[in-house]
Scaffold this active site. Structure first.
Site, PDB file in Angstrom:
ATOM      1  N   HIS A 284      -1.940  -4.459   0.588  1.00  0.00           N
ATOM      2  CA  HIS A 284      -1.382  -5.681  -0.014  1.00  0.00           C
ATOM      3  C   HIS A 284       0.117  -5.744   0.202  1.00  0.00           C
ATOM      4  CE1 HIS A 284      -0.380  -2.665  -3.040  1.00  0.00           C
ATOM      5  NE2 HIS A 284       0.562  -3.494  -3.443  1.00  0.00           N
ATOM      6  N   ARG A 350      -2.993  11.281  -9.861  1.00  0.00           N
ATOM      7  CA  ARG A 350      -1.673  10.822  -9.436  1.00  0.00           C
ATOM      8  C   ARG A 350      -1.202   9.701 -10.337  1.00  0.00           C
ATOM      9  NH1 ARG A 350       0.030   6.666  -5.539  1.00  0.00           N
ATOM     10  NH2 ARG A 350       2.250   7.013  -5.121  1.00  0.00           N
TER      11      ARG A 350
END
Ligand SMILES: C=C1C[C@]23C[C@H]1CC[C@H]2[C@]1(C)CCC[C@@](C)(C(=O)O)[C@H]1[C@@H]3C(=O)O
Ligand SMILES: O=C(O)CCC(=O)C(=O)O
Ligand SMILES: [Fe+2]
Length: 414
Positions: A284, A350
């Site tokens: 994106h 993460r």
């Protein structure tokens, strides 16, 4: 995960005519009543074992329970088309680290150097990292650890902050309340940071206490302070962008964002048993103006450069900067919104904190006079583009083009 009936998203009067599809991304948001999945992340370092999926029917709505801690492979809605999960090239992207501290101490040579680095980065892949940003480590650490603390809460507690349909604020798991396929392997918590003429009301503290209760006030204060620092840093970066574009009116971009309606997003990516088949965040461009990303030391951010996905290695103490669609329009296309994604891994969770600088909702996005001709994009407000991404179109690699087509056709029809 627990399946629940999706909230039918309210739709604006004219959904995008174009059924744009690019890189396998959906033409427009799949507004069929998806039955969303809620991804309860495994506690850290849980290895998946035997799958257990029970389907039970209740009240007419099918419900299925997946336990990602046990699934030997990921559920189908999380599997992405191969074109989008194309593997990473090993070669890291050499992202310049720009010392923005030079703006504070008026170091003319340092400012020239910083402007040249920004111009070079924005003329290519659009990513750079910043040092001298003025955000102390303790605050950055508290913001990252606060995210871990939130995402480790029981699902029912997190659901108290669930996203309000049609807006970006709140908690989501895999965006399963919005999309029925290509679900990202992540949970997110997003909230707004609004300031007017530099004065920030305690909107972030209020968000946490009103949504989650008085016990969350300390967490709200951490993010209130963090967002305030992000806004200050954003304005310094706007000065560098202005100089690098040769904008004749000093302060044009800085003034444009003096009032802002920015978005803070905490991303949490659990370990994944099949990382090669899914994505933490799909390919994106950010629809917003500028993104300041604080990532932990795990790594996963990748930038598309000349057709290759290149990792951006975490640099301790530095923050990653990229421009988004709104700034691409503000520069009349001189600088390109950057195409990026986040991959996941088998072993480590993460976290990344993305501060998205956005103008005040009603501010008309228009480039400075010296960059205006020929105009590449129509006048629009951030509210127009934001609503497009939240109610009609899943932001992907060509959001601004799709928005421009939709917006222009809606104006013609009006
Ligand atoms: C305005 C926004 C929409 C998204 C959050 C901010 C800026 C980045 C956008 C996003 C991350 C781009 C990829 C797709 C998306 C759906 C996501 O994976 O979260 C986007 C965000 C969103 O619509 O919630
Ligand atoms: O987590 C990352 O590294 C990137 C996330 C991102 O691109 C986003 O949230 O817009
Ligand atoms: Fe992004």
């Amino acid at each position: 995960m627990v399946l629940q009936t999706a909230q039918q998203e309210p739709s604006l009067t004219r959904p995008p005519r174009c059924s744009v599809a690019s890189a396998g991304s959906p033409a427009a948001m799949d507004t069929s009543p998806a039955t969303p999945l809620l991804l309860q992340p495994p506690a850290p370092s849980i290895d998946p074992s035997a799958a257990k999926a029970a389907v039970s029917k209740g009240g007419g709505a099918a419900t299925a329970v997946y336990d990602l801690r046990r699934e030997p492979k990921i559920p189908a809605p999380f599997v992405w088309p191969h074109a989008e999960v194309r593997p990473t090239t090993a070669q890291e992207l050499a992202v310049p680290v720009v010392d923005v501290g030079v703006l504070r101490n008026g170091d003319a040579a340092g400012i020239r150097r910083a402007v040249a680095q920004v111009a070079s980065a924005c003329a290519t892949h659009g990513f750079f990292q910043v040092s001298g940003h003025g955000v102390d480590n303790a605050l950055a650490r508290a913001a990252l650890d606060g995210a871990s603390g939130f995402f480790r809460l029981p699902l029912a507690e997190k659901q108290r902050a669930r996203r309000i349909p049609g807006t970006v604020s709140g908690y989501t798991s895999a965006h399963a309340d919005r999309f029925a396929s290509k679900l990202p392997w992540k949970e997110t918590l997003s909230f707004g940071f609004h300031d007017r003429a530099g004065a920030a009301a305690p909107v972030v503290v209020d968000y946490f206490t009103s949504t989650l209760g008085p016990d969350y006030e300390p967490m709200g204060r951490v993010y209130q302070e963090y967002c305030g620092k992000m806004k200050e840093l954003s304005l310094r970066i706007m000065e560098l962008l202005e100089l690098s574009l040769g904008v004749e009116k000093r302060g044009y971009y800085r003034d444009f964002f003096a009032d802002s309606s920015s978005i803070m997003r905490c991303n949490y990516y659990p370990p994944c048993p099949e990382p090669e088949r899914t994505l933490g965040t799909g390919p994106h461009c950010d629809p917003t103006a500028l993104t300041i990303l604080l990532q932990d030391d795990v790594g996963g951010l990748e930038v598309l450069v000349d057709g290759d996905w290149r990792p951006v290695r975490p640099v301790p103490g530095a923050m990653v900067i990229n421009i988004g669609d709104t700034f691409m329009a503000l520069s009349n296309g001189r600088y390109k919104s950057c195409l990026h994604r986040a991959v996941v891994n088998r072993r480590q969770e993460r976290r990344s904190l993305a501060f998205f600088l956005c103008p005040r909702e009603d501010r008309v996005v228009r480039p400075p006079p010296s960059l205006r001709s020929p105009r590449q994009y129509p006048d629009f407000t951030w509210a127009d583009l934001m609503r497009f991404t939240q109610r009609h179109y899943r932001a992907d690699t060509r959001t601004l083009d799709a928005f421009t087509q939709w917006f222009s056709s809606a104006q013609e029809a009006a």
